[in-house]
Each structure stands twice: as C-alpha cells, then as structure tokens.
Design a protein around this motif. Structure first.
Motif, PDB file in Angstrom:
ATOM      1  N   ALA A 128       0.839  -1.205   0.000  1.00  0.00           N
ATOM      2  CA  ALA A 128       0.000   0.000   0.000  1.00  0.00           C
ATOM      3  C   ALA A 128       0.870   1.250   0.000  1.00  0.00           C
ATOM      4  O   ALA A 128       0.608   2.214  -0.745  1.00  0.00           O
ATOM      5  N   ILE A 153      -7.196   7.023   0.366  1.00  0.00           N
ATOM      6  CA  ILE A 153      -7.032   5.573   0.366  1.00  0.00           C
ATOM      7  C   ILE A 153      -8.320   4.935   0.881  1.00  0.00           C
ATOM      8  O   ILE A 153      -8.952   5.446   1.812  1.00  0.00           O
ATOM      9  N   ALA A 154      -8.728   3.842   0.235  1.00  0.00           N
ATOM     10  CA  ALA A 154      -9.965   3.157   0.605  1.00  0.00           C
ATOM     11  C   ALA A 154      -9.742   1.659   0.537  1.00  0.00           C
ATOM     12  O   ALA A 154      -8.995   1.173  -0.326  1.00  0.00           O
ATOM     13  N   GLY A 155     -10.383   0.913   1.441  1.00  0.00           N
ATOM     14  CA  GLY A 155     -10.203  -0.531   1.421  1.00  0.00           C
ATOM     15  C   GLY A 155     -11.372  -1.273   2.022  1.00  0.00           C
ATOM     16  O   GLY A 155     -12.073  -0.752   2.891  1.00  0.00           O
ATOM     17  N   THR A 163      -5.868  -0.077   4.999  1.00  0.00           N
ATOM     18  CA  THR A 163      -6.204   1.339   4.859  1.00  0.00           C
ATOM     19  C   THR A 163      -6.049   2.079   6.177  1.00  0.00           C
ATOM     20  O   THR A 163      -5.452   3.156   6.241  1.00  0.00           O
ATOM     21  N   ALA A 167      -3.255   4.892   6.514  1.00  0.00           N
ATOM     22  CA  ALA A 167      -3.712   6.282   6.635  1.00  0.00           C
ATOM     23  C   ALA A 167      -3.285   6.901   7.954  1.00  0.00           C
ATOM     24  O   ALA A 167      -2.990   8.099   8.025  1.00  0.00           O
ATOM     25  N   ALA A 176      -9.626   8.779   4.328  1.00  0.00           N
ATOM     26  CA  ALA A 176      -9.592   7.314   4.287  1.00  0.00           C
ATOM     27  C   ALA A 176     -11.011   6.778   4.350  1.00  0.00           C
ATOM     28  O   ALA A 176     -11.859   7.313   5.072  1.00  0.00           O
ATOM     29  N   MET A 178     -13.001   3.138   5.030  1.00  0.00           N
ATOM     30  CA  MET A 178     -12.851   1.774   5.541  1.00  0.00           C
ATOM     31  C   MET A 178     -14.200   1.076   5.453  1.00  0.00           C
ATOM     32  O   MET A 178     -15.165   1.485   6.097  1.00  0.00           O
TER      33      MET A 178
END
Length: 299
Positions: A128, A153-155, A163, A167, A176, A178
């Motif tokens: 990442a 960032i995304a997960g 993430t 983050a 972020a 999540m």
C-alpha cells in the motif's frame, strides 16, 4: 404516430422520476449521486481511459490498473484496496467513483491474483505504501493525471485494515474510507488461537502464492496486537476525514470501537451501517452513493 409514442414515453419517464425524487426528499434520504446512473460527457481531447500498472514493491512489480477520469488537468484520486483473498474487488465502486470525476488506482498485493512475490500481511502494508509512493512520483502523477494533494485511500475487509494502518501514518492523505474493515491484528495474540485463525484462512488459497493457512496464522499471532486498531492508529486517523461503513458481517463492533476512539481524539468520522452481507451484495448502489457523497464532501 411513432414520434408521438416516443414523446409520450419520454414525458412519462420524466413524470415518473418526480415522485421518486419527492419520496426520497420526504423520507430524509439524500438523492442518489448522478454518477451512479449517468455517464459523464465525453471529452474527445482528454478521454477517460484505463492504464495497466507495474508497481515496484518488495523487489518485484505488483499488478495494478488505473481507472482514469476524463477531462483536462489532474484529478482527485482514490487508491482502492481489496480484501482477503479479494474475490470482491469493488470494481463497480471504482467505475462509479470515476464517473464522479475521480481517478481510481487498484492493485493486487504481492503473491495475490498473479502479482509476483510471496503473500504476507506485512507485505500488504508495504505494498500500500509502495502504491502511494508510485502515484505521488512526479512522472507517474503527470502521466496518470493525479492530484497528489487530494489523494484518498480506501479498502474493503482486510483492505480496510491496511487502509486504517496506512492512513494513520500518512499525514498527506486527504482522507480514508474503511468498508467492513477486518482488524487482522486484533484476531489473537496467543498461540492457542492458531487453529481457529488457520481454519479461517484456508479458503480460496488458490489465489495466494508462497503461503499457507498455518503460515498466515503464525504471522497474525506474531504481530498482534502491534498491528491492530490500537490507540496510535486512532490518533493518526483523527488527523484526517474518515468514512467507516459497516454491515451485518460481525465486524461492526470492532469498527465502531475504532470510530469512537477516533472521535475521542477529535477526529472527523462519518459512520454508516448497511443491513447487508460482507460483500454488500444487495446494497451496491447504497455503498457507491455513500462513498461518492463522502468524497464530494471533501471539497
């Protein structure tokens, strides 16, 4: 006659849309973003496009795909992480975010889905960081049209864990997301937990390389709770906007606990619970709408 039929059909569709909008407004639910159901205007000079990426990480080049928005100049960008093993890659979400004017960078961790190398959880964290470094590099940011000042960032699932930890340690990120984040570091720090953890790792191993359920369990036990949703992670996340989405998959309690800790540190957390399964199988539109509205709110 044909013209009258077509005209009448268009009018009927337009009239039918009014009660829907009025009903949504009356119910207190926000309208669905247009990007969910409308293609953006085509820009022939700067069309939307897809690029295949080979991203250096851990001595290999992992596989990535960039979904790039149309239009001149740079665009805000989401780096989207899949879970374990990643059967649900949320590419419908990626496409919807792109229609909303954002780039989306997706990738497969080392040792997963054809990316070279060996799969490991700490490797996922390193991957990442490597992807973020790649898209921030001036030559790549220029080629991909990435606004490095507006990078999110995304997960999903395990990707939500990656993430959160990533983050928390990256102050330059704009936010972020999540989605049903699975706290891998909170799964058990004692050897007695190994059989249970290994059993949960045993499915879909054909998508992962150079690992085993037992090896994965040993790694989790070894880094728990150091790499969990601990107080340091909450403190790091409190420095940026965070969207936490949960479902009826048994992970909501740990994610709600993290959200509460971030809020206690003065963070800006948006919570949303959707009554669906871990893959959001019957709430895809709701998930897309929630993420896009949140991203648009960053403006």
């Amino acid at each position: 006659m044909r013209r009258l039929i077509v005209t009448g059909l268009v009018a009927a569709l337009a009239m039918g849309a009014l009660p829907f909008a009025a009903q949504a407004k009356a119910s207190g639910h926000p309208a669905i973003p247009a990007a969910i159901f409308t293609d953006p205007p085509a820009d022939k000079a700067h069309p939307a496009r897809m690029e295949v990426l080979h991203i250096p990480s851990g001595g290999v080049e992992i596989n990535g795909v960039a979904y790039l928005a149309g239009g001149a100049g740079v665009h805000p960008t989401v780096v989207l992480l899949h879970g374990l093993p990643g059967n649900e890659k949320n590419l419908d979400l990626a496409q919807a975010i792109r229609r909303a004017g954002w780039n989306v960078i997706t990738f497969n961790y080392r040792g997963s889905w054809g990316s070279p190398g060996s799969f490991s959880f700490e490797g996922n964290l390193a991957d990442a960081k490597a992807v973020l470094a790649y898209v921030r590099a001036p030559e790549h940011a220029k080629f991909l049209g990435v606004d490095t000042g507006k990078l999110v960032i995304a997960g999903h699932s395990m990707g939500g864990w990656v993430t959160g930890l990533t983050a928390a340690g990256d102050e330059a990120l704009a936010g972020a997301v999540m989605i049903s984040a699975a706290d891998m570091g909170g799964r058990g720090a004692v050897p007695a937990a190994k059989p249970m953890i290994a059993k949960s790792m045993a499915t879909d191993m054909e998508t992962l390389a150079n690992t085993s359920p037992e090896k994965m369990a040993d790694e989790i036990i070894g880094f728990s709770p150091r790499l969990s949703f601990n107080a340091d992670v909450a403190k790091g996340l409190s420095k940026k906007p965070v969207l936490i989405v949960t479902s009826d998959d048994g992970l909501a309690a740990m994610d709600d606990k993290l959200a509460a800790a971030v809020k206690a540190d003065g963070g800006r957390v948006t919570n949303l619970h959707l009554t669906t399964d871990h893959s959001y199988s019957d709430k895809r539109i709701a998930l897309e709408a929630a993420v896009i509205r949140w991203l648009q709110g960053l403006d």
